[in-house]
Design an enzyme around this catalytic site. Structure first.
Site, PDB file in Angstrom:
ATOM      1  N   ASP A  91       0.869  -1.218   0.087  1.00 22.04           N
ATOM      2  CA  ASP A  91      -0.041  -0.069   0.156  1.00 22.04           C
ATOM      3  C   ASP A  91       0.884   1.253   0.200  1.00 22.04           C
ATOM      4  O   ASP A  91       1.995   1.129   0.466  1.00 22.04           O
ATOM      5  CB  ASP A  91      -0.867  -0.105   1.279  1.00 22.04           C
ATOM      6  N   ASP A 175      -1.661   8.674  -2.886  1.00 21.46           N
ATOM      7  CA  ASP A 175      -2.929   9.526  -3.086  1.00 21.46           C
ATOM      8  C   ASP A 175      -3.589  10.167  -1.643  1.00 21.46           C
ATOM      9  O   ASP A 175      -2.663   9.922  -0.613  1.00 21.46           O
ATOM     10  CB  ASP A 175      -4.350   8.295  -3.287  1.00 21.46           C
ATOM     11  N   ASP A 296      -8.601  -6.089   1.656  1.00 18.46           N
ATOM     12  CA  ASP A 296      -7.663  -6.422   2.865  1.00 18.46           C
ATOM     13  C   ASP A 296      -8.052  -5.918   4.100  1.00 18.46           C
ATOM     14  O   ASP A 296      -8.817  -4.853   3.761  1.00 18.46           O
ATOM     15  CB  ASP A 296      -6.228  -5.717   2.323  1.00 18.46           C
ATOM     16  N   CYS A 337     -15.219 -25.574  11.272  1.00 17.57           N
ATOM     17  CA  CYS A 337     -13.873 -25.180  10.640  1.00 17.57           C
ATOM     18  C   CYS A 337     -12.910 -26.460  10.967  1.00 17.57           C
ATOM     19  O   CYS A 337     -12.719 -26.912  11.889  1.00 17.57           O
ATOM     20  CB  CYS A 337     -13.292 -24.054  11.825  1.00 17.57           C
ATOM     21  N   CYS A 339      -9.416 -25.912  10.813  1.00 12.66           N
ATOM     22  CA  CYS A 339      -7.978 -25.330  10.919  1.00 12.66           C
ATOM     23  C   CYS A 339      -7.270 -26.094  12.094  1.00 12.66           C
ATOM     24  O   CYS A 339      -7.889 -26.803  12.873  1.00 12.66           O
ATOM     25  CB  CYS A 339      -8.093 -23.765  11.160  1.00 12.66           C
ATOM     26  N   CYS A 342      -9.006 -25.464  15.559  1.00  7.51           N
ATOM     27  CA  CYS A 342     -10.233 -26.175  15.630  1.00  7.51           C
ATOM     28  C   CYS A 342      -9.875 -27.661  15.655  1.00  7.51           C
ATOM     29  O   CYS A 342     -10.701 -28.317  16.573  1.00  7.51           O
ATOM     30  CB  CYS A 342     -11.228 -25.675  14.662  1.00  7.51           C
ATOM     31  N   HIS A 368      -6.985 -19.467  13.371  1.00  8.70           N
ATOM     32  CA  HIS A 368      -8.439 -19.688  13.121  1.00  8.70           C
ATOM     33  C   HIS A 368      -8.880 -18.554  12.357  1.00  8.70           C
ATOM     34  O   HIS A 368      -9.671 -18.818  11.422  1.00  8.70           O
ATOM     35  CB  HIS A 368      -9.189 -20.120  14.483  1.00  8.70           C
TER      36      HIS A 368
HETATM   37 ZN   LIG Z   1     -10.739 -22.924  13.371  1.00 10.87          ZN
END
Ligand SMILES: [Zn+2]
Length: 405
Positions: A91, A175, A296, A337, A339, A342, A368
């Site tokens: 950025d 900008d 983002d 989830c 992940c 989890c 997570h």
């Molecule tokens: Zn998770």
């Protein structure tokens, strides 16, 4: 360079596509993970790869102040310095100039919360008004470093030069962001200045002849319909590889949706569009629906550090793990989830780690929240390909009538 951008499916304005960068493809709609200081807080590149992160955005303003672009260039560029082999964006620092300047004077962030019933985010962004630490004129911006109080100067040319040294795949021009409280006249003059800076940025970028990097243009114009349309038209005529929608998105979520509707139909169909700084679940659906490809936001990582974790369900797909009702809750944060966090740990364990202020709490919570975001965006991509985007949006309880062609 112009990045190949293959649109695979559309649903109204929403589209599923692949953006090919020199460091690999980005399947869109995609969440761009924020790594301001060349690091995603509490994560290693290994964590990020494992959870499916596709692209990271670092910040020119912050990296210029610390450690300085020369240190990074000498290390072989940002990819090598931070050991991230995937796509990278930087950025320009315009938003940071804004938040230390007019944003500070007006005591507001990206979406001003003038209405008390506005979202949490709005409330969090309202800060105590203070003295502006920047001076903007046509040549560029003077600002005071938040680190040591020293004065610095950014010009459109300087910001391109820094980003060429950093070497991210996608870079952005300087900008001028306005505050939602700026009036039409000021917002127009800031937009016009941003347009003049865009021309200078392109010239500087061409002069430096940097291979493997792509410059996106930034559309400004605050929450004013005529200005957003004008800015989108002007920026579209320039040889940018893609477009970012920046600046103030208004005083409410509805203002933000309006800004997208005024802007996106006026941008080229065949190039990617990035929305700067937005990433709450509800906003993601609304932005994708209006044609945003990448976005983002610090929300998932910042929330993780305070123990606010995504979990599918009302009212807002989130829970606060320090709540006493999780003391003996041995279920995962989100049963859907898959992940690492989890699969291995319970709500009770996470609550214990946060209560005890164990640093591992932040690592597991960030894994997570980012995994949740990646899974959500993958689901959105699939839904567009399968013509089920509206259905998915309803499932997440943010349904509204379809718009677009
Ligand atoms: Zn998770």
């Amino acid at each position: 360079m112009i990045l190949p951008f293959e649109i695979k499916a559309t649903s109204g304005y929403a589209r599923a596509a692949t953006l090919i960068t020199p460091h690999g493809p980005i399947n869109t709609p995609a969440f761009v993970v924020v790594g301001t200081l060349a690091s995603v807080k509490a994560m290693t590149p290994e964590h990020l790869r494992a959870l499916g992160a596709q692209v990271i955005i670092a910040n020119t303003y912050h990296l210029h102040l610390q450690p300085g672009e020369d240190v990074i260039a000498e290390a072989g560029g940002l990819h090598k310095f931070m050991a991230w082999g995937g796509p990278l964006m930087t950025d320009s620092g315009g938003f940071q100039v804004f938040s230390h300047g007019a944003g500070k004077e007006h005591g507001v962030g990206k979406i001003a919360s003038i209405f008390p019933e506005e979202t949490d985010r709005g409330r969090h962004l309202v800060k105590k008004p203070g003295k502006s630490l920047v001076k903007v004129n046509d040549d560029g911006v003077d600002f005071i470093s938040y680190l040591d109080g020293s004065w610095h100067r950014f010009t459109p040319e300087e910001v391109i030069k820094i980003q060429v040294k950093l070497g991210a795949d996608i870079i952005l021009p300087l900008d001028e962001c306005t505050s939602p409280l700026h009036d039409l006249d000021y917002t127009r003059s800031a937009m016009e200045r941003t347009h003049r800076w865009a021309l200078r940025a392109i010239e500087a970028f061409e002069r430096l002849n940097s291979t493997g990097q792509s410059l996106f243009g930034i559309v400004q114009g605050g929450a004013y319909e005529t200005l957003r349309q004008q800015s989108a038209h002007f920026i579209s005529t320039l040889p940018f590889a893609g477009f970012a929608i920046g600046g103030s998105l208004g005083k409410s979520k509805q203002d933000m949706y309006n800004v997208l509707e005024w802007t996106i139909p006026n941008l080229p169909q065949d190039k990617p569009r990035h929305l700067l700084g937005i990433g709450e679940i509800e906003d993601i659906f609304e932005a994708v629906k209006r044609g945003v490809d990448t976005f983002d936001c610090v929300t998932p990582t910042r929330m993780a550090r305070t123990g606010t974790l995504f979990s599918y369900g009302p009212p807002r797909h989130r829970l606060h793990i320090l709540n006493s009702r999780f003391r003996n809750d041995y279920s995962p944060i989100d049963p859907n989830c898959d992940c690492y966090t989890c699969r291995k740990f319970s709500r009770a364990y996470l609550r214990h780690l946060f209560s005890a202020k164990e640093p591992t709490a932040i690592v597991l919570a960030t894994i997570h929240n980012l995994s949740f975001m990646e899974r959500l965006t993958a689901e959105i991509r699939r839904s567009i390909t399968d013509c089920k985007f509206e259905e998915l949006m309803q499932k997440w309880a943010f349904g509204s009538p379809p718009i677009g062609p």
